[in-house]
Motif scaffolding. Structure first.
Motif, PDB file in Angstrom:
ATOM      1  N   GLU A 308      52.090   9.160  43.148  1.00 41.18           N
ATOM      2  CA  GLU A 308      51.487   9.336  41.825  1.00 41.18           C
ATOM      3  C   GLU A 308      52.386  10.181  40.933  1.00 41.18           C
ATOM      4  OE1 GLU A 308      47.349  10.968  39.736  1.00 41.18           O
ATOM      5  OE2 GLU A 308      47.611  11.084  41.915  1.00 41.18           O
ATOM      6  N   ALA A 309      52.918  11.254  41.498  1.00 40.14           N
ATOM      7  CA  ALA A 309      53.810  12.123  40.720  1.00 40.14           C
ATOM      8  C   ALA A 309      55.076  11.384  40.320  1.00 40.14           C
ATOM      9  CB  ALA A 309      54.159  13.366  41.536  1.00 40.14           C
ATOM     10  N   LEU A 310      55.577  10.538  41.214  1.00 43.52           N
ATOM     11  CA  LEU A 310      56.778   9.771  40.913  1.00 43.52           C
ATOM     12  C   LEU A 310      56.554   8.852  39.722  1.00 43.52           C
ATOM     13  CD1 LEU A 310      59.606   8.633  41.546  1.00 43.52           C
ATOM     14  CD2 LEU A 310      58.516   7.106  43.210  1.00 43.52           C
ATOM     15  N   SER A 320      55.754  -0.168  37.210  1.00 47.49           N
ATOM     16  CA  SER A 320      54.411  -0.075  37.784  1.00 47.49           C
ATOM     17  C   SER A 320      54.525   0.021  39.294  1.00 47.49           C
ATOM     18  CB  SER A 320      53.571  -1.292  37.392  1.00 47.49           C
ATOM     19  OG  SER A 320      54.123  -2.461  37.964  1.00 47.49           O
ATOM     20  N   ASN A 321      53.398   0.300  39.935  1.00 48.07           N
ATOM     21  CA  ASN A 321      53.389   0.308  41.406  1.00 48.07           C
ATOM     22  C   ASN A 321      52.523  -0.797  41.966  1.00 48.07           C
ATOM     23  OD1 ASN A 321      50.895   1.316  40.755  1.00 48.07           O
ATOM     24  ND2 ASN A 321      50.993   3.090  42.111  1.00 48.07           N
ATOM     25  N   THR A 326      45.148  -4.422  38.890  1.00 48.80           N
ATOM     26  CA  THR A 326      44.555  -3.454  39.801  1.00 48.80           C
ATOM     27  C   THR A 326      45.001  -2.033  39.475  1.00 48.80           C
ATOM     28  OG1 THR A 326      46.354  -3.797  41.395  1.00 48.80           O
ATOM     29  CG2 THR A 326      44.368  -5.132  41.671  1.00 48.80           C
ATOM     30  N   ALA A 327      45.547  -1.843  38.267  1.00 47.57           N
ATOM     31  CA  ALA A 327      46.095  -0.537  37.906  1.00 47.57           C
ATOM     32  C   ALA A 327      45.043   0.562  37.898  1.00 47.57           C
ATOM     33  CB  ALA A 327      46.777  -0.618  36.534  1.00 47.57           C
ATOM     34  N   ALA A 328      43.790   0.209  37.657  1.00 45.56           N
ATOM     35  CA  ALA A 328      42.732   1.217  37.608  1.00 45.56           C
ATOM     36  C   ALA A 328      42.252   1.616  39.001  1.00 45.56           C
ATOM     37  CB  ALA A 328      41.545   0.688  36.802  1.00 45.56           C
ATOM     38  N   SER A 329      42.657   0.869  40.020  1.00 42.11           N
ATOM     39  CA  SER A 329      42.227   1.163  41.378  1.00 42.11           C
ATOM     40  C   SER A 329      42.998   2.340  41.950  1.00 42.11           C
ATOM     41  CB  SER A 329      42.434  -0.068  42.266  1.00 42.11           C
ATOM     42  OG  SER A 329      42.177   0.231  43.614  1.00 42.11           O
ATOM     43  N   THR A 330      42.328   3.148  42.756  1.00 43.19           N
ATOM     44  CA  THR A 330      42.987   4.273  43.424  1.00 43.19           C
ATOM     45  C   THR A 330      43.450   3.891  44.830  1.00 43.19           C
ATOM     46  OG1 THR A 330      40.847   5.074  44.220  1.00 43.19           O
ATOM     47  CG2 THR A 330      41.662   5.977  42.131  1.00 43.19           C
ATOM     48  N   ASP A 331      43.200   2.665  45.233  1.00 42.72           N
ATOM     49  CA  ASP A 331      43.609   2.208  46.557  1.00 42.72           C
ATOM     50  C   ASP A 331      45.086   1.832  46.551  1.00 42.72           C
ATOM     51  OD1 ASP A 331      40.986   2.459  47.489  1.00 42.72           O
ATOM     52  OD2 ASP A 331      40.477   0.409  46.870  1.00 42.72           O
ATOM     53  N   PRO A 332      45.752   1.963  47.703  1.00 45.01           N
ATOM     54  CA  PRO A 332      47.140   1.487  47.779  1.00 45.01           C
ATOM     55  C   PRO A 332      47.191  -0.020  47.627  1.00 45.01           C
ATOM     56  CG  PRO A 332      46.313   2.035  49.969  1.00 45.01           C
ATOM     57  CD  PRO A 332      45.271   2.494  48.989  1.00 45.01           C
ATOM     58  N   SER A 333      48.334  -0.539  47.251  1.00 49.72           N
ATOM     59  CA  SER A 333      48.505  -1.973  47.032  1.00 49.72           C
ATOM     60  C   SER A 333      48.112  -2.775  48.270  1.00 49.72           C
ATOM     61  CB  SER A 333      49.961  -2.272  46.679  1.00 49.72           C
ATOM     62  OG  SER A 333      50.264  -3.636  46.854  1.00 49.72           O
ATOM     63  N   HIS A 334      47.188  -3.741  48.086  1.00 49.16           N
ATOM     64  CA  HIS A 334      46.800  -4.589  49.220  1.00 49.16           C
ATOM     65  C   HIS A 334      47.956  -5.474  49.661  1.00 49.16           C
ATOM     66  CE1 HIS A 334      46.264  -7.487  45.928  1.00 49.16           C
ATOM     67  NE2 HIS A 334      46.331  -8.442  46.853  1.00 49.16           N
ATOM     68  N   TYR A 347      51.865   3.899  48.192  1.00 47.19           N
ATOM     69  CA  TYR A 347      51.689   4.670  46.960  1.00 47.19           C
ATOM     70  C   TYR A 347      53.030   5.036  46.331  1.00 47.19           C
ATOM     71  CZ  TYR A 347      46.651   5.506  47.618  1.00 47.19           C
ATOM     72  OH  TYR A 347      45.279   5.364  47.733  1.00 47.19           O
ATOM     73  N   ALA A 348      54.053   5.224  47.168  1.00 50.66           N
ATOM     74  CA  ALA A 348      55.361   5.660  46.675  1.00 50.66           C
ATOM     75  C   ALA A 348      56.291   4.480  46.417  1.00 50.66           C
ATOM     76  CB  ALA A 348      55.998   6.619  47.681  1.00 50.66           C
ATOM     77  N   SER A 349      55.724   3.313  46.202  1.00 53.77           N
ATOM     78  CA  SER A 349      56.518   2.121  45.899  1.00 53.77           C
ATOM     79  C   SER A 349      56.442   1.800  44.408  1.00 53.77           C
ATOM     80  CB  SER A 349      56.012   0.922  46.714  1.00 53.77           C
ATOM     81  OG  SER A 349      56.221   1.125  48.097  1.00 53.77           O
TER      82      SER A 349
END
Length: 383
Positions: A308-310, A320-321, A326-334, A347-349
């Motif tokens: 998130e900080a990155l 984007s990550n 799905t930008a509003a989702s707090t879940d990691p990318s499915h 999360y760090a991608s």
């Protein structure tokens, strides 16, 4: 205001000035309803729609009568999956798709499951790829539809669509592909494949938002999901968005003309970006297939960095990550989770997606900015 360098073209593209110039007269001068065939205003609009339909058909290697104009890829996907399921319930209720599909497909499958559909979600390998053999093994006599994304929006991974479609047809089922990221970037000739349905969106290829299309091969059974006038050969009712359709047609023409030179240009810039970052951070991982991927896309995982900080600190570039949807989702990318990444690494991608106006200077600036930010974030994490 100093805008960041835009490297998020898989989320959306700017409208090409040539596209804008082509569509503008259809807001004011040629404003007729394409269904109003009793006067010149309507006939002018109808002719423009027919011309755009041919332009898009030429890009796809399809017949113009096989194209249904929609409000975008999400609507096209809904029409394809729901329409095929409803039209084929007498044959079976089994649908096959992939864990890494866009939410537009996955959410529709969840909806259909509530209506009695049996959904199989295929597991890709670590590169995000599935094989025709996987699809064949998952099929049953009740399989009516297989839906596989042509090119993944997050990683750029390209599936062996033609071979999969061939296998699906051999088993007597229909095949749909979400080609939203592939159209305009990869050569497509639907006349040479067994694809039955293909969905696309204009704003991914320099047309405006709010216009898309669904290719429906002739004689493919499909139940309309929107009633009220039987427009588009009874596939999708509603007054046609003539300016948007004109824009999509022009964008298709431009993409077809530029593809042979634009794809290799973008691949060179993408590789330059990767080399520049990996030279400083050799532990950075490239997510997805490096052999079978879009020329404009790279997805990089930065170990030992707060994701998130990155992303918040990369304020000189627009990236984007994951999917914009799905930008509003707090879940990691499915998508990345399906490839086997941990939550922290997902999360760090960061996804970098280049476009028509990306330059070598943009890439060099982006490399230096990423290096600076990652070094700062890596240090702060270790404190």
């Amino acid at each position: 205001m100093q805008y960041p360098i835009y490297l998020d073209h898989n989320a959306t593209t700017p409208v090409d000035p040539r596209v804008l110039e082509t569509m503008l007269p259809y807001f004011t001068q040629h404003f007729g309803n394409a269904a109003s065939r009793t006067h010149v205003f309507g006939l002018k609009a109808e002719d423009a729609v027919a011309h755009a339909r041919q332009q898009l058909a030429d890009l796809l290697g399809a017949s113009p009568v096989e194209l249904v104009f929609t409000g975008g890829a999400t609507e096209s996907i809904n029409l394809a999956l729901k329409g095929v399921f409803e039209a084929n319930q007498h044959r079976g209720n089994h649908i096959i798709t992939v864990q890494t599909e866009h939410k537009a497909v996955l959410d529709v499958c969840e909806h259909l499951a509530q209506l009695g559909a049996d959904i199989t979600y295929l597991q890709p390998d670590a590169d995000g790829l599935i094989t025709p053999e996987q699809v064949t093994a998952a099929m049953t006599p009740a399989t009516v539809l297989v839906s596989v994304m042509w090119a993944n929006n997050e990683t750029g991974t390209i599936q062996p669509i033609a071979a999969i479609a061939e296998r699906v047809h051999d088993q007597g089922a229909l095949f749909h592909t979400d080609a939203t990221q592939a159209v305009g970037k990869l050569p497509i000739d639907l006349g040479q494949t067994k694809i039955d349905l293909l969905s696309l969106s204009g704003h991914k290829l320099y047309a405006p938002k709010g216009i898309g299309a669904l290719y429906v091969r002739k004689k493919t059974p499909l139940i309309a999901q929107q009633d009220g006038g039987r427009h588009e050969r009874g596939r999708r009712s509603g007054t046609l968005n003539v300016p948007g359709i004109v824009a999509l047609g022009k964008a298709a023409e431009l993409a077809q003309a530029a593809m042979a030179t634009e794809a290799p240009r973008l691949a060179v810039l993408r590789d330059r970006l990767e080399r520049g970052i990996l030279a400083h951070f050799p532990d950075v991982r490239i997510n997805g297939s490096q052999m079978h991927r879009l020329p404009n896309t790279t997805n990089l995982a930065f170990p030992n960095v707060d994701g998130e900080a990155l992303l918040m600190s990369l304020n000189e570039i627009a990236v984007s990550n994951g999917s914009a949807c799905t930008a509003a989702s707090t879940d990691p990318s499915h998508v990345l989770k399906a490839l086997g990444l941990s939550d922290d690494l997902a999360y760090a991608s960061v996804r970098f997606s280049l476009g028509r106006h990306t330059t070598e200077a943009d890439i060099d600036k982006a490399i230096q900015h990423v290096i600076s930010v990652v070094e700062q974030r890596s240090v702060s994490l270790l404190k």
